[in-house]
Enzyme design. Structure first.
Site, PDB file in Angstrom:
ATOM      1  N   HIS A 306     -12.494 -14.531  -1.137  1.00 32.76           N
ATOM      2  CA  HIS A 306     -13.238 -13.630  -1.134  1.00 32.76           C
ATOM      3  C   HIS A 306     -14.179 -12.918   0.235  1.00 32.76           C
ATOM      4  O   HIS A 306     -13.320 -13.335   1.634  1.00 32.76           O
ATOM      5  CB  HIS A 306     -14.918 -13.809  -1.112  1.00 32.76           C
ATOM      6  CG  HIS A 306     -16.350 -13.083  -2.126  1.00 32.76           C
ATOM      7  ND1 HIS A 306     -16.448 -12.144  -0.748  1.00 32.76           N
ATOM      8  CD2 HIS A 306     -16.537 -12.541  -3.461  1.00 32.76           C
ATOM      9  CE1 HIS A 306     -17.191 -11.405  -1.852  1.00 32.76           C
ATOM     10  NE2 HIS A 306     -16.825 -11.760  -2.386  1.00 32.76           N
ATOM     11  N   ASP A 363     -16.214 -15.480 -10.174  1.00 29.43           N
ATOM     12  CA  ASP A 363     -14.953 -14.932 -11.264  1.00 29.43           C
ATOM     13  C   ASP A 363     -14.693 -15.904 -11.584  1.00 29.43           C
ATOM     14  O   ASP A 363     -14.562 -16.105 -12.763  1.00 29.43           O
ATOM     15  CB  ASP A 363     -14.344 -13.409 -11.385  1.00 29.43           C
ATOM     16  CG  ASP A 363     -15.067 -12.452 -11.023  1.00 29.43           C
ATOM     17  OD1 ASP A 363     -14.576 -11.249  -9.679  1.00 29.43           O
ATOM     18  OD2 ASP A 363     -15.924 -11.835 -12.194  1.00 29.43           O
TER      19      ASP A 363
HETATM   20  C1  SDX Z   1     -15.279  -9.747  -6.691  1.00 26.89           C
HETATM   21  O1  SDX Z   1     -16.331  -7.485  -2.390  1.00 26.89           O
HETATM   22  C2  SDX Z   1     -17.277  -8.166  -3.558  1.00 26.89           C
HETATM   23  O2  SDX Z   1     -18.776  -8.432  -3.013  1.00 26.89           O
HETATM   24  C3  SDX Z   1     -16.494  -8.514  -5.396  1.00 26.89           C
HETATM   25  C4  SDX Z   1     -17.509  -9.139  -5.800  1.00 26.89           C
HETATM   26  C5  SDX Z   1     -19.123  -9.160  -6.047  1.00 26.89           C
HETATM   27  O3  SDX Z   1     -19.676  -8.841  -6.401  1.00 26.89           O
HETATM   28  O4  SDX Z   1     -18.500  -7.423  -6.234  1.00 26.89           O
HETATM   29  O5  SDX Z   1     -18.364 -10.174  -4.751  1.00 26.89           O
HETATM   30  C6  SDX Z   1     -17.054  -9.503  -6.541  1.00 26.89           C
HETATM   31  O6  SDX Z   1     -14.412  -8.635  -6.510  1.00 26.89           O
HETATM   32  C7  SDX Z   1     -14.758 -11.097  -6.608  1.00 26.89           C
HETATM   33  C8  SDX Z   1     -13.564 -11.496  -5.727  1.00 26.89           C
HETATM   34  C9  SDX Z   1     -12.503 -11.433  -7.089  1.00 26.89           C
HETATM   35  N1  SDX Z   1     -11.357 -11.570  -7.074  1.00 26.89           N
HETATM   36  C10 SDX Z   1     -10.573 -12.315  -7.331  1.00 26.89           C
HETATM   37  O7  SDX Z   1     -10.665 -13.826  -7.565  1.00 26.89           O
HETATM   38  C11 SDX Z   1      -8.877 -12.311  -7.206  1.00 26.89           C
HETATM   39  C12 SDX Z   1      -8.742 -13.321  -6.327  1.00 26.89           C
HETATM   40  N2  SDX Z   1      -8.981 -13.117  -4.948  1.00 26.89           N
HETATM   41  C13 SDX Z   1      -8.125 -12.678  -3.878  1.00 26.89           C
HETATM   42  O8  SDX Z   1      -7.303 -11.482  -4.516  1.00 26.89           O
HETATM   43  C14 SDX Z   1      -8.817 -12.372  -2.954  1.00 26.89           C
HETATM   44  O9  SDX Z   1      -9.287 -13.705  -2.320  1.00 26.89           O
HETATM   45  C15 SDX Z   1     -10.070 -11.372  -2.891  1.00 26.89           C
HETATM   46  C16 SDX Z   1      -9.611  -9.790  -3.219  1.00 26.89           C
HETATM   47  C17 SDX Z   1     -10.653 -11.968  -3.249  1.00 26.89           C
HETATM   48  C18 SDX Z   1      -9.980 -11.300  -1.076  1.00 26.89           C
HETATM   49  O10 SDX Z   1      -8.776 -10.895  -0.449  1.00 26.89           O
HETATM   50  P1  SDX Z   1      -9.154 -10.591   1.190  1.00 26.89           P
HETATM   51  O11 SDX Z   1     -10.098 -10.387   1.903  1.00 26.89           O
HETATM   52  O12 SDX Z   1      -8.186  -9.552   1.422  1.00 26.89           O
HETATM   53  O13 SDX Z   1      -8.393 -11.524   1.563  1.00 26.89           O
HETATM   54  P2  SDX Z   1      -6.668 -11.914   1.329  1.00 26.89           P
HETATM   55  O14 SDX Z   1      -5.945 -11.494   0.857  1.00 26.89           O
HETATM   56  O15 SDX Z   1      -6.088 -11.238   3.251  1.00 26.89           O
HETATM   57  O16 SDX Z   1      -6.477 -13.675   1.957  1.00 26.89           O
HETATM   58  C19 SDX Z   1      -6.462 -14.343   2.924  1.00 26.89           C
HETATM   59  C20 SDX Z   1      -5.451 -15.476   3.000  1.00 26.89           C
HETATM   60  C21 SDX Z   1      -4.163 -14.715   2.016  1.00 26.89           C
HETATM   61  O17 SDX Z   1      -2.973 -16.045   2.722  1.00 26.89           O
HETATM   62  P3  SDX Z   1      -1.818 -15.690   4.471  1.00 26.89           P
HETATM   63  O18 SDX Z   1      -1.900 -14.155   4.093  1.00 26.89           O
HETATM   64  O19 SDX Z   1      -3.520 -15.641   5.335  1.00 26.89           O
HETATM   65  O20 SDX Z   1      -1.396 -16.974   4.215  1.00 26.89           O
HETATM   66  O21 SDX Z   1      -6.090 -16.273   1.944  1.00 26.89           O
HETATM   67  C22 SDX Z   1      -5.135 -16.130   0.507  1.00 26.89           C
HETATM   68  C23 SDX Z   1      -3.662 -14.787   1.160  1.00 26.89           C
HETATM   69  O22 SDX Z   1      -2.658 -15.104   0.186  1.00 26.89           O
HETATM   70  N3  SDX Z   1      -4.970 -15.771  -0.861  1.00 26.89           N
HETATM   71  C24 SDX Z   1      -5.316 -16.647  -1.503  1.00 26.89           C
HETATM   72  C25 SDX Z   1      -6.055 -15.914  -2.719  1.00 26.89           C
HETATM   73  N4  SDX Z   1      -7.175 -15.183  -1.746  1.00 26.89           N
HETATM   74  C26 SDX Z   1      -7.117 -15.087  -0.698  1.00 26.89           C
HETATM   75  N5  SDX Z   1      -4.460 -17.511  -2.037  1.00 26.89           N
HETATM   76  C27 SDX Z   1      -4.041 -17.922  -2.997  1.00 26.89           C
HETATM   77  N6  SDX Z   1      -5.642 -17.758  -4.421  1.00 26.89           N
HETATM   78  C28 SDX Z   1      -6.192 -16.653  -3.907  1.00 26.89           C
HETATM   79  N7  SDX Z   1      -7.754 -16.022  -5.477  1.00 26.89           N
END
Ligand code: SDX
Length: 428
Positions: A306, A363
């Site tokens: 998140h 989620d």
């Molecule tokens: C919702 O914003 C809100 O409030 C949203 C929400 C709401 O109520 O409206 O809470 C609802 O959308 C919840 C999120 C649902 N999405 C997912 O579950 C999809 C999976 N999650 C990711 O795609 C990610 O965590 C996000 C999109 C939620 C957040 O993305 P960020 O903040 O841009 O984080 P990032 O992609 O920069 O990740 C930081 C690191 C990275 O690794 P490095 O490159 O630093 O080595 O964490 C890793 C990412 O690769 N990472 C994950 C991951 N999420 C982040 N690795 C594996 N699995 C994941 N889910």
């Protein structure tokens, strides 16, 4: 403590005001930065940029706190209803008995969509994604209920909110019925919010669907937990569109489109699909976790991570318990729940996830709860939109009631080609 921020640029020191919110969140006010320094800020994905001052929802991502109008989500989950929470989120305080009765009556009176609008559903192919129908039909409400777009006082705001919160159910259920070739079901005035939605989803002309109290309560809880979440992608979209003075329905239709993405509201579907893939492949959870860590073809742990929560998403904890309760009450089991639990345990004890502060978000368990109460997977993100409608309405209201609001128009830094001459086609 607020104070002044000092910025040294090109040998000059500039002083910038700071602003501290009611929960101690600190910010540097850069509203005069470009005029005084000639610089703008750059912040890909707005991870460090506040777009507004808002009094609706507070999140402390490190402490795992979520409050609607100051009330903790755990309090509301245990004692309130979706309709009462919706009124709280939109109007800023818990409704009195009179408010509640008036709003419930408005919701009941607004549940039906007109017959011309019902005909639109025959025009969509049965394979149409429900989120496409939902955004189209919410926008179409502007044509069928133009009166509800004229919002200039509390009374018209409350009526428009009731129209949208009530009709979004009817539109959602109608999109499902159209997709399975069953006749659309009219809403009933005698049913409460969640029960009426389930009636429109699952009743058929020869038999009314009567949801168990447990199923209705679980749906109520699901919707309440999704009611608002500060400046997430879809809510920011609603504010962006609303800032141009576009009407409430057009702004919320845009919110539906933003929510559809698998990184946002589409994650509840992606999380269940991930669990199903693990189940069907028969691979051990540990092997899937390694795929995520190895970033095999961009495999992510859907329902994890998140932008704001760097601790547990409090909604995920509540949903996880609700899934247990509902499955026990209905004397059901779901193998995906066992996989989800194993996956969560593995991730929470693996440095890869711990270092990146990746925890289950709303989620991760929500899809399993929706499965338990019988909602088909293609409707999961639509359910998120029904729940988030009050938050979108509240944010649209907040921006439209603020006399200082300006149209949202971010800046950019241009990195394209410079000083290019036009060439005749034969010379290209
Ligand atoms: C919702 O914003 C809100 O409030 C949203 C929400 C709401 O109520 O409206 O809470 C609802 O959308 C919840 C999120 C649902 N999405 C997912 O579950 C999809 C999976 N999650 C990711 O795609 C990610 O965590 C996000 C999109 C939620 C957040 O993305 P960020 O903040 O841009 O984080 P990032 O992609 O920069 O990740 C930081 C690191 C990275 O690794 P490095 O490159 O630093 O080595 O964490 C890793 C990412 O690769 N990472 C994950 C991951 N999420 C982040 N690795 C594996 N699995 C994941 N889910």
């Amino acid at each position: 403590m607020s104070g002044i921020a000092r910025l040294e640029l090109d040998g000059k020191v500039y002083e910038l005001d700071t602003f501290v919110g009611t929960e101690g969140e600190r910010s540097i006010d850069i509203s005069k930065l470009r005029d005084t320094t000639g610089y703008i800020t750059l912040d890909d994905g707005y991870g460090n940029t506040g777009s507004c001052r808002s009094a609706i929802t507070y999140i402390d991502g490190d402490a795992g706190i979520l409050r609607y109008r100051g009330i903790p989500i755990e309090e509301l989950a245990g004692r309130s209803s979706f309709v009462e929470t919706a009124w709280l989120v939109i109007f800023g305080k818990l409704p009195t008995v009179e408010d509640r009765d008036r709003f419930a009556s408005l919701l009941g009176e607004s549940a039906m969509i007109d017959e011309v609008m019902r005909k639109h559903f025959n025009a969509f192919p049965q394979t149409a994604p429900p989120m496409a129908i939902l955004s189209a039909m919410i926008n179409t409400l502007s044509a069928h209920d133009a009166g509800a777009t004229q919002i200039d006082d509390d009374e018209s705001m409350e009526r428009a909110a009731a129209v949208l919160i009530s009709k979004v159910r009817t539109i959602a259920a109608a999109s499902y019925k159209a997709s399975i070739g069953e006749p659309l079901v009219y809403p009933r005035y005698d049913l409460k919010y969640a029960e009426n939605f389930l009636h429109m989803m699952f009743s058929v002309p020869y038999r009314n669907y009567e949801p168990s109290p447990e199923v209705a309560a679980a749906l109520n809880l699901f919707l309440m937990l999704h009611a608002d979440h500060e400046q997430n992608c879809s809510t920011s979209t609603v504010r962006m569109v609303g800032s141009s003075k576009a009407n409430l329905f057009a702004s919320c239709a845009a919110g539906v489109c933003a929510l559809w993405g698998p990184l946002h509201g589409g994650a509840n579907v992606a999380a269940v699909q991930m669990l199903q893939d693990i189940q069907e492949s028969g691979i051990p959870v540990s092997e899937f976790v390694n795929k995520v860590k190895n970033r095999d073809a961009g495999v992510k742990l859907m329902g994890f991570g998140h932008r704001v929560y760097k601790n547990f998403d409090p909604r995920s904890r509540i949903l996880k318990k609700s899934v247990d309760d509902v499955l026990n009450q209905l004397e059901k089991s779901d193998p995906l729940l066992d996989i989800a639990r194993e996956l969560e345990d593995a991730a929470l004890n693996d440095d890869y996830f711990v270092e990146r502060k990746l925890y289950p978000n709303v989620d991760f368990y929500s899809g399993i709860l929706l499965r338990a109460i019988g909602i088909p997977m293609e409707m999961f993100t639509v359910m998120f939109a029904i729940g988030r409608m009050p938050g979108w309405i509240a944010n649209w209201k907040e921006i439209n009631e603020n006399p200082k609001s300006r149209i949202y128009r971010p800046r950019q830094i241009y990195v394209g080609p410079t000083d290019v001459e036009w060439e005749p086609r034969e010379e290209r």
